[in-house]
Motif scaffolding. Structure first.
Motif, mmCIF file in Angstrom:
data_model
loop_
_atom_site.group_PDB
_atom_site.id
_atom_site.type_symbol
_atom_site.label_atom_id
_atom_site.label_comp_id
_atom_site.label_asym_id
_atom_site.label_seq_id
_atom_site.Cartn_x
_atom_site.Cartn_y
_atom_site.Cartn_z
ATOM 1 N N TYR A 244 0.828 -1.204 0.000
ATOM 2 C CA TYR A 244 0.000 0.000 0.000
ATOM 3 C C TYR A 244 0.868 1.263 0.000
ATOM 4 C CZ TYR A 244 -2.678 3.898 1.726
ATOM 5 O OH TYR A 244 -3.230 5.147 1.875
ATOM 6 N N MET A 270 -9.126 3.871 -10.263
ATOM 7 C CA MET A 270 -8.347 2.958 -9.429
ATOM 8 C C MET A 270 -7.510 3.723 -8.422
ATOM 9 S SD MET A 270 -7.663 -0.355 -9.043
ATOM 10 C CE MET A 270 -7.901 0.047 -7.314
ATOM 11 N N VAL A 273 -9.793 5.175 -5.604
ATOM 12 C CA VAL A 273 -10.283 4.120 -4.710
ATOM 13 C C VAL A 273 -9.163 3.620 -3.800
ATOM 14 C CG1 VAL A 273 -11.134 1.742 -4.641
ATOM 15 C CG2 VAL A 273 -12.182 3.401 -6.187
ATOM 16 N N ARG A 274 -7.970 3.489 -4.361
ATOM 17 C CA ARG A 274 -6.844 3.018 -3.555
ATOM 18 C C ARG A 274 -6.539 3.966 -2.413
ATOM 19 N NH1 ARG A 274 -4.236 -1.338 -1.841
ATOM 20 N NH2 ARG A 274 -5.634 -0.479 -0.258
ATOM 21 N N TYR A 277 -9.477 3.852 0.337
ATOM 22 C CA TYR A 277 -9.596 2.639 1.160
ATOM 23 C C TYR A 277 -8.204 2.021 1.371
ATOM 24 C CZ TYR A 277 -14.474 3.173 -0.203
ATOM 25 O OH TYR A 277 -15.743 3.663 -0.438
ATOM 26 N N ALA A 280 -8.062 -1.817 2.539
ATOM 27 C CA ALA A 280 -8.764 -2.841 1.764
ATOM 28 C C ALA A 280 -7.794 -3.690 0.959
ATOM 29 C CB ALA A 280 -9.779 -2.183 0.843
ATOM 30 N N ASN A 281 -8.109 -4.995 0.872
ATOM 31 C CA ASN A 281 -7.298 -5.864 0.017
ATOM 32 C C ASN A 281 -7.764 -5.737 -1.432
ATOM 33 O OD1 ASN A 281 -9.598 -7.530 -0.312
ATOM 34 N ND2 ASN A 281 -9.022 -8.749 1.473
ATOM 35 N N LEU A 282 -7.097 -6.431 -2.334
ATOM 36 C CA LEU A 282 -7.383 -6.276 -3.761
ATOM 37 C C LEU A 282 -8.812 -6.685 -4.118
ATOM 38 C CD1 LEU A 282 -4.055 -7.524 -5.379
ATOM 39 C CD2 LEU A 282 -4.700 -5.231 -4.621
ATOM 40 N N LEU A 285 -11.146 -3.910 -2.973
ATOM 41 C CA LEU A 285 -10.975 -2.739 -3.839
ATOM 42 C C LEU A 285 -11.733 -2.918 -5.147
ATOM 43 C CD1 LEU A 285 -7.172 -1.901 -3.411
ATOM 44 C CD2 LEU A 285 -9.116 -0.547 -2.592
ATOM 45 N N TYR A 288 -15.322 -1.884 -5.109
ATOM 46 C CA TYR A 288 -15.604 -0.454 -5.058
ATOM 47 C C TYR A 288 -15.530 0.212 -6.433
ATOM 48 C CZ TYR A 288 -15.301 -0.619 0.050
ATOM 49 O OH TYR A 288 -15.514 -0.904 1.382
ATOM 50 N N LYS A 295 -9.888 -9.578 -8.625
ATOM 51 C CA LYS A 295 -8.586 -9.339 -8.008
ATOM 52 C C LYS A 295 -7.495 -9.126 -9.051
ATOM 53 C CE LYS A 295 -5.459 -11.542 -4.680
ATOM 54 N NZ LYS A 295 -5.268 -12.720 -3.793
ATOM 55 N N VAL A 298 -7.778 -5.631 -10.596
ATOM 56 C CA VAL A 298 -7.252 -4.588 -9.711
ATOM 57 C C VAL A 298 -5.723 -4.596 -9.740
ATOM 58 C CG1 VAL A 298 -7.067 -3.833 -7.308
ATOM 59 C CG2 VAL A 298 -9.275 -4.626 -8.209
#
Length: 322
Positions: A244, A270, A273-274, A277, A280-282, A285, A288, A295, A298
């Motif tokens: 992250y 993308m 959103v990253r 959050y 959040a995991n992939l 994400l 969203y 996965k 993303v």
């Protein structure tokens, strides 16, 4: 009291029902701590010396129960060994001594004593029950076992290589893979595997000690499993956090230099959103995004953002050099 002493205390109270097993256990003890003395008149005397009171009592009982022989026990104190007591069981009768040695096969039919009281051709341990009894006697005489909380180690100290190989062979017959190592002037027959040590305790009929040993093994196994799980979760968490931080740094660089509007719409979404959050995991994400993606989708977009950021860094480095 040490765990090893506790095991010996328990074994000293185990009395075989069969006469041949009683003789085999006595043979195991005599082979290690028995001493034959020959007088000027060629009369035999036998003494058994040990620092463990239970072993001395057991020798007394075995001689009385098996051969109906009365013995004497002397106690001495050695100030050089932290004031430990030494118990000496003495058999003074020439006739009784020879009868015991012949029955335990520690002398041959010609009256010759085997080297260091080694068993003559292992005849006294031809049966499984006798091998178990002999091993119990050998351990009482010259064995030890580590506290399972600290380490897994079982050993019997032997004065000669031949004796060590004899014990190793008996343990192999009882399905225990013992090894031999030399320590100073002695040969050590030892077990390191927890399963084999448990087998040894079971074979010698140390039921209570075996239960304690297995309980410790279970608790240690549970602790190790928990530690592995925690370490794995910690490693995964660190991996997620580092990923992250790298993604955040890439996006912030893009915003600072060219702005998100310079990206394709799906990459703009993308990036937003990253940043919105961070925990959040992939997979989360992807939910969203509009429309939601999997996965792998993303992960693909985040790699594209990383490529853009890396390219920007290269351009910035090139500008600095020029």
């Amino acid at each position: 009291m040490s765990y090893s002493t506790s095991v010996k205390d328990e074994l000293s109270r185990v009395m075989p029902d069969e006469c041949e097993s009683q003789i085999a256990e006595l043979a195991g003890i005599l082979s290690f701590i028995g001493r034959v003395h020959i007088s000027e008149n060629d009369e035999y005397m036998l003494s058994i010396s040990t620092e463990h009171a239970g072993t001395a009592r057991k020798c007394f009982t075995l001689l009385k129960k098996t051969f109906n022989i009365k013995t004497s026990i002397a106690i001495s104190k050695n100030s050089f060994l932290h004031r430990r007591h030494t118990y000496i069981v003495k058999l003074k009768s020439d006739e009784d001594t020879k009868r015991v040695l012949e029955s335990t096969k520690l002398i041959d039919k010609y009256g010759r004593i085997g080297e260091d009281l080694t068993l003559q051709k292992n005849r006294v341990v031809s049966k499984g029950c006798c091998r178990r009894a002999f091993l119990r006697g050998a351990f009482l005489a010259s064995g030890s076992v580590s506290d399972p909380e600290k380490a897994y180690h079982f050993e019997i100290v032997c004065p000669t290589k031949g004796r060590a190989m004899q014990i190793q062979h008996i343990m192999k017959e009882l399905n225990m893979e013992a090894k031999i190592v030399m320590r100073k002037k002695s040969y050590i027959v030892y077990l390191k595997e927890g399963d084999f040590i448990g087998d040894a305790l079971r074979t010698m009929s140390a039921a209570n000690s075996l239960m304690e040993f297995e309980n410790v093994r279970i608790l240690k196994g549970m602790r190790n499993k928990v530690n592995r799980s925690v370490n794995c979760e910690t490693a995964n968490l660190n991996k997620t956090v580092n990923a992250y931080l790298k993604q955040k740094a890439d996006i912030e660089l893009i915003v600072k230099t060219i702005g998100l509007d310079a990206l394709k719409p799906n990459l703009q979404e993308m990036a937003r959103v990253r940043l919105e959050y961070p925990d959040a995991n992939l997979m989360i994400l992807g939910n969203y995004l509009n429309p939601p993606v999997g996965k792998s989708g993303v992960n693909h977009r985040l790699r594209k953002l990383a490529e853009v950021a890396d390219k920007l860094r290269e351009e910035m480095d090139e500008e600095k050099r020029t």
